[in-house]
Design a protein around this motif. Structure first.
Motif, PDB file in Angstrom:
ATOM      1  N   SER A   1       0.838  -1.211   0.000  1.00 45.63           N
ATOM      2  CA  SER A   1       0.000   0.000   0.000  1.00 45.63           C
ATOM      3  C   SER A   1       0.867   1.253   0.000  1.00 45.63           C
ATOM      4  N   LYS A   2       0.216   2.357  -0.199  1.00 43.03           N
ATOM      5  CA  LYS A   2       0.927   3.645  -0.334  1.00 43.03           C
ATOM      6  C   LYS A   2       1.610   4.056   0.969  1.00 43.03           C
ATOM      7  N   LYS A   3       2.881   4.390   0.856  1.00 40.61           N
ATOM      8  CA  LYS A   3       3.654   4.781   2.045  1.00 40.61           C
ATOM      9  C   LYS A   3       3.847   6.305   2.088  1.00 40.61           C
ATOM     10  N   ALA A   4       4.246   6.776   3.254  1.00 43.33           N
ATOM     11  CA  ALA A   4       4.654   8.175   3.378  1.00 43.33           C
ATOM     12  C   ALA A   4       5.857   8.236   4.314  1.00 43.33           C
ATOM     13  N   PHE A   5       6.782   9.103   3.991  1.00 37.60           N
ATOM     14  CA  PHE A   5       8.004   9.247   4.784  1.00 37.60           C
ATOM     15  C   PHE A   5       7.986  10.599   5.487  1.00 37.60           C
ATOM     16  N   ILE A   6       8.044  10.550   6.809  1.00 40.09           N
ATOM     17  CA  ILE A   6       7.943  11.772   7.605  1.00 40.09           C
ATOM     18  C   ILE A   6       9.288  12.016   8.310  1.00 40.09           C
ATOM     19  N   PHE A   7       9.824  13.195   8.090  1.00 45.91           N
ATOM     20  CA  PHE A   7      11.125  13.539   8.684  1.00 45.91           C
ATOM     21  C   PHE A   7      10.968  14.601   9.764  1.00 45.91           C
ATOM     22  N   ASP A   8      11.596  14.346  10.902  1.00 45.90           N
ATOM     23  CA  ASP A   8      11.817  15.409  11.875  1.00 45.90           C
ATOM     24  C   ASP A   8      12.862  16.345  11.266  1.00 45.90           C
ATOM     25  N   GLU A 148       0.258  14.178  17.537  1.00 48.29           N
ATOM     26  CA  GLU A 148      -0.510  15.103  16.681  1.00 48.29           C
ATOM     27  C   GLU A 148       0.233  15.517  15.408  1.00 48.29           C
ATOM     28  N   VAL A 149       1.506  15.898  15.545  1.00 53.11           N
ATOM     29  CA  VAL A 149       2.255  16.417  14.398  1.00 53.11           C
ATOM     30  C   VAL A 149       2.386  15.364  13.285  1.00 53.11           C
ATOM     31  N   PHE A 150       2.623  14.111  13.674  1.00 54.14           N
ATOM     32  CA  PHE A 150       2.788  13.053  12.671  1.00 54.14           C
ATOM     33  C   PHE A 150       1.444  12.633  12.086  1.00 54.14           C
ATOM     34  N   LEU A 151       0.413  12.593  12.929  1.00 53.61           N
ATOM     35  CA  LEU A 151      -0.916  12.210  12.430  1.00 53.61           C
ATOM     36  C   LEU A 151      -1.431  13.252  11.429  1.00 53.61           C
ATOM     37  N   LYS A 152      -1.134  14.513  11.704  1.00 56.75           N
ATOM     38  CA  LYS A 152      -1.528  15.582  10.784  1.00 56.75           C
ATOM     39  C   LYS A 152      -0.817  15.438   9.440  1.00 56.75           C
ATOM     40  N   ALA A 153       0.461  15.109   9.501  1.00 60.66           N
ATOM     41  CA  ALA A 153       1.241  14.923   8.272  1.00 60.66           C
ATOM     42  C   ALA A 153       0.683  13.750   7.467  1.00 60.66           C
ATOM     43  N   ALA A 154       0.362  12.646   8.164  1.00 57.58           N
ATOM     44  CA  ALA A 154      -0.185  11.461   7.493  1.00 57.58           C
ATOM     45  C   ALA A 154      -1.490  11.803   6.784  1.00 57.58           C
ATOM     46  N   LYS A 155      -2.319  12.541   7.478  1.00 61.99           N
ATOM     47  CA  LYS A 155      -3.611  12.930   6.925  1.00 61.99           C
ATOM     48  C   LYS A 155      -3.429  13.790   5.671  1.00 61.99           C
ATOM     49  N   GLN A 156      -2.512  14.732   5.758  1.00 62.00           N
ATOM     50  CA  GLN A 156      -2.284  15.622   4.619  1.00 62.00           C
ATOM     51  C   GLN A 156      -1.740  14.867   3.409  1.00 62.00           C
ATOM     52  N   LEU A 157      -1.047  13.758   3.665  1.00 67.64           N
ATOM     53  CA  LEU A 157      -0.513  12.959   2.555  1.00 67.64           C
ATOM     54  C   LEU A 157      -1.459  11.819   2.190  1.00 67.64           C
TER      55      LEU A 157
END
Ligand code: BG6
Ligand code: MG
Length: 217
Positions: A1-8, A148-157
């Motif tokens: 499935s579609k992945k997303a990469f989130i960087f601090d 919150e910060v990561f969940l928001k990023a996931a949602k936006q992607l």
């Protein structure tokens, strides 16, 4: 499935963790408080407000709300004096290579940072355009380890949390990723980041094979 990469950002993409440390130490010393590099680990990933609260607690200090705001501003002014001098040379080793690999492989990339200075720093080091979305300290109300910060990023992607991969140098950030049910990749010392699913000292140790595995998982 579609992945997303989130960087601090701080301590993952750029070597700004040292500037936060220097600026907080100077600020703390100015009010008669000192703290160690071991204690500083507790400030990593943590919001500006929470960081000052911790420093005041270490020094057993209580101050008025006005003084609190003043000290936060002083710290940030000092921090910005370092940031203003930044350029591409302060991107950590192999970060650009990893970002470009993900872009070439059509992987969505987000920034998930507690910093209110994140956008400015990314522009300074010329990485701003590589990110599909940016969630930073201006967009969230709850500090890491709150996810919150990561969940928001996931949602936006448009990506499910379980399909997100988070790169973090702080224990608070690793905890946030884990709480969000994301895959956590610690960048730093194993002894500090042992709660992460994977730990590497830096991005030179992160192979494209490893990234491909994550993409195809
Ligand atoms: C995090 C840093 O990325 O951002 C913390 O690890 C910092 O040390 C926090 O306190 C907030 O940053 P800023 O730039 O908004 O003060
Ligand atoms: Mg960090």
């Amino acid at each position: 499935s579609k992945k997303a990469f989130i960087f601090d950002l701080d301590g993952v993409i750029v070597d700004t963790a040292k500037y936060h440390f220097l600026a907080w130490k100077k600020l703390a010393n100015s009010i008669g408080v000192d703290f160690s590099e071991v204690q500083n680990e507790q400030l990593k990933g943590v919001s500006r407000v929470k960081s000052l609260e911790k420093i005041l607690a270490w020094g057993n200090k209580s101050i008025s709300e006005d003084e609190f705001m003043e000290l936060m501003a002083l710290k940030n002014d000092d921090y910005l004096s370092y940031i203003n001098k930044m350029d591409e040379n302060e991107i950590l080793p192999d970060v650009t290579k990893i970002l470009d690999f993900l872009i070439q492989n059509n992987q969505p990339i987000a920034l998930g940072s507690a910093s209110k200075n994140a956008r400015e720093i990314l522009k300074k080091v010329n990485l701003f355009k590589k990110f599909d979305t940016i969630v930073d300290g201006n967009d969230v109300t709850k500090a890491k380890p709150n996810p919150e910060v990561f969940l928001k990023a996931a949602k936006q992607l448009n990506c499910l949390p379980k399909d997100c991969i988070v790169f973090e140098d702080s224990l608070a950030g690793v905890k946030a990723a884990n709480i969000a049910s994301m895959i956590s990749v610690g960048i730093g010392e194993k002894s500090v980041l042992k709660e992460a699913d994977y730990v590497f000292n830096d991005f030179t140790e992160v192979s494209t094979e490893f990234l491909k595995e994550l993409i195809n998982k």
